[in-house]
Design an enzyme around this catalytic site. Sequence first.
Site, PDB file in Angstrom:
ATOM      1  N   THR A  37     -75.607 -27.786  12.951  1.00  0.00           N
ATOM      2  CA  THR A  37     -76.093 -28.369  14.196  1.00  0.00           C
ATOM      3  C   THR A  37     -74.993 -29.210  14.842  1.00  0.00           C
ATOM      4  OG1 THR A  37     -77.536 -30.115  15.090  1.00  0.00           O
ATOM      5  CG2 THR A  37     -77.196 -30.122  12.724  1.00  0.00           C
ATOM      6  N   SER A  89     -79.911 -38.437  11.593  1.00  0.00           N
ATOM      7  CA  SER A  89     -81.219 -38.419  10.923  1.00  0.00           C
ATOM      8  C   SER A  89     -81.008 -37.826   9.536  1.00  0.00           C
ATOM      9  CB  SER A  89     -82.232 -37.557  11.686  1.00  0.00           C
ATOM     10  OG  SER A  89     -81.942 -36.176  11.493  1.00  0.00           O
ATOM     11  N   TYR A 120     -82.395 -35.270   8.439  1.00  0.00           N
ATOM     12  CA  TYR A 120     -82.219 -33.842   8.667  1.00  0.00           C
ATOM     13  C   TYR A 120     -80.763 -33.516   9.014  1.00  0.00           C
ATOM     14  CZ  TYR A 120     -81.447 -29.972  11.803  1.00  0.00           C
ATOM     15  OH  TYR A 120     -80.876 -28.897  12.421  1.00  0.00           O
ATOM     16  N   HIS A 121     -80.232 -34.223  10.013  1.00  0.00           N
ATOM     17  CA  HIS A 121     -78.844 -33.937  10.402  1.00  0.00           C
ATOM     18  C   HIS A 121     -77.894 -34.180   9.224  1.00  0.00           C
ATOM     19  CE1 HIS A 121     -80.619 -34.536  14.499  1.00  0.00           C
ATOM     20  NE2 HIS A 121     -79.836 -33.511  14.773  1.00  0.00           N
ATOM     21  N   LYS A 138     -77.577 -31.245   6.920  1.00  0.00           N
ATOM     22  CA  LYS A 138     -76.670 -30.199   7.403  1.00  0.00           C
ATOM     23  C   LYS A 138     -75.217 -30.567   7.124  1.00  0.00           C
ATOM     24  CE  LYS A 138     -79.582 -27.342   9.705  1.00  0.00           C
ATOM     25  NZ  LYS A 138     -79.742 -25.910   9.414  1.00  0.00           N
TER      26      LYS A 138
END
Lengths: 382, 382
Positions: free
Chosen positions: B144, B179, B181-182, B185
């Site tokens: 991302t 976050s 989530y980030h 990644k």
Amino acid sequence: MRVLVIGGDGYCGWATALYLSNRGHDVAILDSLVRRHWDAQLQVNTLTPIAPIQQRLQRWHDLTGKTIDLFIGDICDYSFLINSLQQFKPDAIVHFGEQRSAPFSMIDREHAVLTQSNNVIGNLNILYAIKEELPDCHLVKLGTMGEYGTPNIDIEEGYITIEHNGRKDTLPYPKQPGSFYHLSKVHDSHNIQFACKVWGLRATDLNQGIVYGVLTEETGMDELLINRLDYDGVFGTALNRFCIQAAIGHPLTVYGAGGQTRGLLDIRDTVRCIEIAVNNPAEAGEFRVFNQFTELFSIADLAHKVKEAGAAIGLKVEINSIDNPRVELEEHYFNAKNTKLIDLGLQPHYLSDSLLDSLLNFATKYKGRVDANEILPKVKWK
Amino acid sequence: MRVLVIGGDGYCGWATALYLSNRGHDVAILDSLVRRHWDAQLQVNTLTPIAPIQQRLQRWHDLTGKTIDLFIGDICDYSFLINSLQQFKPDAIVHFGEQRSAPFSMIDREHAVLTQSNNVIGNLNILYAIKEELPDCHLVKLGTMGEYGTPNIDIEEGYITIEHNGRKDTLPYPKQPGSFYHLSKVHDSHNIQFACKVWGLRATDLNQGIVYGVLTEETGMDELLINRLDYDGVFGTALNRFCIQAAIGHPLTVYGAGGQTRGLLDIRDTVRCIEIAVNNPAEAGEFRVFNQFTELFSIADLAHKVKEAGAAIGLKVEINSIDNPRVELEEHYFNAKNTKLIDLGLQPHYLSDSLLDSLLNFATKYKGRVDANEILPKVKWK
């Protein structure tokens, strides 16, 4: 200060817990004891006969009158972690409680997954527990110099100011870790930095070099306080491993050309660095990074120093270059900064003939416990 | 080419699987269907009524004569993953199979841990599976643009050449994800880069921007092939969410000042970018990073574009700045490079009035399915 040492039954953790207790801090140890279990599973053992943690702590109390509380459990179990924090209410958490061997993480997929899930989730749990229960508590987290890899530019302490296309910013130093273990520490660093930014936590990431030595003032007080000393191919690290090899007449195992340069420090400086970090907490919201080593050596340098020190006490020491089980540069530029802890008052114990002499004699004392089958590295990176 | 699309039941994955199948590739989908389960748990739903995956694939076969194999299971289950790879023997694995919502990862500790363990361990399993079973297989991994954060210097594609104290090196671009989530990644990217270096795997990390639109040539062929379109506070993303808000007469929810600038792309470009990566595999040992977006917009820009496009078809659209639930800069420098996919032949669909018009009309068609309670963000970063 009330200091919780997570992983306080391990090599650095045990020495740190006793040192901080001796210096007058209120110390507790939290440990799952899984490190001893991994030894058993891999059929390896510390050179030194370490006592069970409960006996160690009883002996410490008997000798010094000081009490170190003990919480036995796994930080991946969040309710256990929360309960422990609610009971002890630390001002600082020193987090050594991770799987810390690069070869262990490279054994196979299961060990890679174990290492990353154990380390990353345990650390995430600590971040949430601090946020929820003790938002002012200072997290002192053990990272590793191995997070940086071996870039062709100077290694700064956590951050680097970059000028690019006419603009400038200070950004996290790029990371090139060399094993799934080292990667787990990079993941932790990113997670901690985010938690500091978003929740205002205060954290110090100590990117530690290779630790050598075994005696600290406290662990040397009594046989029951003796620290672990690993020599096997999975948990043994350069210099300590070389001294034990020298003591038993095994050739020193230099991986490849031996030009790998690393930061190292005496375990007596490890414990002092931790206290410096604890006594000088990061600001709320600050993610502070210190490079925790005192000198740079190549692996070949270290082998030669051990060979010379061995000769001085009558040991005939051979040096063998063996096929490098790792994937790493064997000749490279390496210039890492380490001024922040010095600026805060660290007075290094530089590597000396007397330290090597003491370590060689210590290794000789316990050499009957060595299992020669466990010396060579069996785990290959490829 | 034989292409396995992991996460092929999701928004980008479904469109990609059909596109690649239509273009003549042999495609299989591997998916645990957990995305539908999370919708159910959070009591949210796609705007569009999506058919079960088995019906979708049957309809695709009936319409086109093409077969897409289906493997239902979790990549965190290694034996399932290995069995699927042994059966299908892909030339390329396109890996969309991760928890992909930043707010989901910030709900609480459990969702942060779920996101990082699911994403990191699933991805580790894929790396080991490729190494063990299909060492030549090309991993096309969805990253991302949010891995980079918003540095005050230009964002390059994965790497940056740094001059520092008179020396120079090209290093991984520093990451500042916003976050858990980030962060997951970022962890994946580091793990993949290491696997390429050590095992010689070939991988392309696609740092994708915010995807908008819903119709591709293939998903538009039949109602049973319709793609998901999320508008809720957890899974909905800017632009798609704004169009749905406009369609139902809800004010557009701009977080804070709206100066947040992001890379965006049309879903018709997502599928094309994936094919470009698949058709041009990375070299053995190469970890290649492409920034996968076509244009930069601020969130406020997007809201204004939707407002204007809405007015043109008779919708009265309000824009509301709401308290930013995230911790992020609301005004910042942002200049990200995206030439690598263009150089390989991507011809972008730039954001146009006709796309907005079509998306608004599409949203209007299904607006009866909107649950207005799920529109506002409920998850806070702090």
